[in-house]
Design a protein around this motif. Sequence first.
Motif, short mmCIF file in Angstrom:
data_model
loop_
_atom_site.label_atom_id
_atom_site.label_comp_id
_atom_site.label_asym_id
_atom_site.label_seq_id
_atom_site.Cartn_x
_atom_site.Cartn_y
_atom_site.Cartn_z
N ILE A 1 32.82 2.52 62.95
CA ILE A 1 32.34 2.32 61.78
C ILE A 1 32.60 3.63 61.77
CG2 ILE A 1 30.00 1.06 61.96
CD1 ILE A 1 28.76 3.95 62.30
N GLU A 2 32.74 4.47 59.65
CA GLU A 2 33.59 4.90 59.52
C GLU A 2 32.36 6.74 59.99
OE1 GLU A 2 35.62 6.78 55.35
OE2 GLU A 2 35.40 4.56 55.67
N PRO A 3 33.07 7.52 60.28
CA PRO A 3 32.32 8.73 60.47
C PRO A 3 32.74 9.71 58.63
CG PRO A 3 33.69 9.47 61.77
CD PRO A 3 33.93 7.27 60.82
N LYS A 4 31.26 10.30 58.33
CA LYS A 4 30.90 11.34 57.59
C LYS A 4 30.38 12.63 57.64
CE LYS A 4 32.41 8.27 54.27
NZ LYS A 4 33.55 8.79 53.69
N ILE A 5 30.88 13.60 58.12
CA ILE A 5 29.82 15.45 58.15
C ILE A 5 30.09 15.75 56.90
CG2 ILE A 5 31.12 15.45 60.18
CD1 ILE A 5 33.19 16.63 59.69
N LYS A 6 29.53 17.13 56.73
CA LYS A 6 29.20 17.67 55.66
C LYS A 6 30.59 17.59 55.09
CE LYS A 6 24.91 19.50 57.03
NZ LYS A 6 23.95 21.15 57.34
N PRO A 7 30.30 17.95 53.86
CA PRO A 7 29.56 17.83 52.73
C PRO A 7 29.07 16.18 51.92
CG PRO A 7 31.78 18.34 51.45
CD PRO A 7 31.70 18.22 53.04
N ASP A 8 30.08 15.42 53.44
CA ASP A 8 30.16 13.79 53.17
C ASP A 8 28.68 12.70 53.89
OD1 ASP A 8 31.99 13.99 51.28
OD2 ASP A 8 33.35 14.31 53.03
N ALA A 9 28.21 13.66 54.08
CA ALA A 9 27.09 13.46 54.89
C ALA A 9 25.96 13.25 54.57
CB ALA A 9 27.11 13.54 56.60
N PHE A 10 25.46 12.86 53.38
CA PHE A 10 24.53 12.62 52.53
C PHE A 10 22.92 12.16 53.11
CE2 PHE A 10 26.15 9.45 49.68
CZ PHE A 10 25.65 8.80 49.74
N VAL A 11 23.34 10.98 53.75
CA VAL A 11 22.20 10.38 54.33
C VAL A 11 21.23 11.17 55.87
CG1 VAL A 11 21.49 8.43 55.65
CG2 VAL A 11 22.53 7.90 53.58
N ALA A 12 22.51 11.72 55.98
CA ALA A 12 21.66 12.57 57.12
C ALA A 12 20.83 13.89 56.71
CB ALA A 12 22.72 13.06 58.41
N SER A 13 22.53 14.54 55.60
CA SER A 13 22.02 15.98 55.48
C SER A 13 20.60 16.21 54.51
CB SER A 13 23.33 16.80 55.50
OG SER A 13 23.73 16.38 53.40
N SER A 14 20.57 14.84 53.57
CA SER A 14 19.82 15.19 52.02
C SER A 14 18.65 14.11 52.41
CB SER A 14 20.74 15.14 51.12
OG SER A 14 21.20 15.89 50.99
N TYR A 15 18.92 13.04 52.96
CA TYR A 15 18.23 12.12 52.39
C TYR A 15 16.89 12.17 54.01
CZ TYR A 15 15.48 7.48 52.87
OH TYR A 15 14.87 6.32 52.49
N ALA A 16 17.55 11.54 55.11
CA ALA A 16 16.98 12.30 55.80
C ALA A 16 16.08 14.01 56.43
CB ALA A 16 17.72 11.85 57.58
N ASN A 17 16.95 14.23 55.87
CA ASN A 17 16.48 16.22 56.39
C ASN A 17 15.07 16.13 55.05
OD1 ASN A 17 16.11 18.38 53.77
ND2 ASN A 17 16.98 19.11 56.70
N ARG A 18 15.21 15.11 54.15
CA ARG A 18 13.80 15.58 52.95
C ARG A 18 12.83 15.21 54.12
NH1 ARG A 18 14.84 11.60 48.43
NH2 ARG A 18 16.18 12.93 48.80
N TYR A 19 12.56 14.04 55.09
CA TYR A 19 11.61 13.70 55.98
C TYR A 19 11.40 14.79 57.01
CZ TYR A 19 11.74 10.41 52.20
OH TYR A 19 11.31 10.12 51.09
N THR A 20 12.27 15.61 57.69
CA THR A 20 12.21 16.72 58.46
C THR A 20 11.04 17.45 59.07
OG1 THR A 20 13.27 17.75 58.44
CG2 THR A 20 14.15 15.49 59.67
#
Length: 170
Positions: free
Chosen positions: A150-169
């Motif tokens: 799979i294609e890895p994405k890091i910040k700033p393109d990793a919004f599922v981890a850094s924004s979506y998931a982050n909101r629920y932590t």
Amino acid sequence: MMFQNLQEHNMSFNEVFNRIIKFMKLKPSGNFRLMVGTDSQVHAKHTVFITGIVILNEGKGAWACIRKITVPRKMEHLHERISYETSLTEEIVSLFTEERKTRMIDIVLPYIYQGATFAMEGHIDIGAGPRNKTRAFVNEMVTRLESMGIEPKIKPDAFVASSYANRYTK
């Protein structure tokens, strides 16, 4: 292994996969990105990990859900936490077997010549910037996801981890 979103709770992975298929079939000629990413937050007596699964049809909406894991201790070492986040992402990615990926690709396949696309991404909550404490782990974590195909994405393109998931932590 249970998943939830704002509308539904206690979904199995099979139910999540069926929701993704249903979403893709709504507009099979779309540009789909299936993204999985994990973020964590250290609290006083535990550490919360949230893995997000997002199916995005570019410009036409998305469907998403999360899985929550609580580790009953403070995970203060950054490398341990980032590595565990990546492991949780890998665990969910591995559930998208070749058979399941083929089912998703088969939805868009008849529409390829009209521009339909499908891609799978792993979002890692790390950055390569000179002031980012996680930059030392970029090569290791990116290589782990690449090895899964799979294609890895890091910040700033990793919004599922850094924004979506982050909101629920929190």
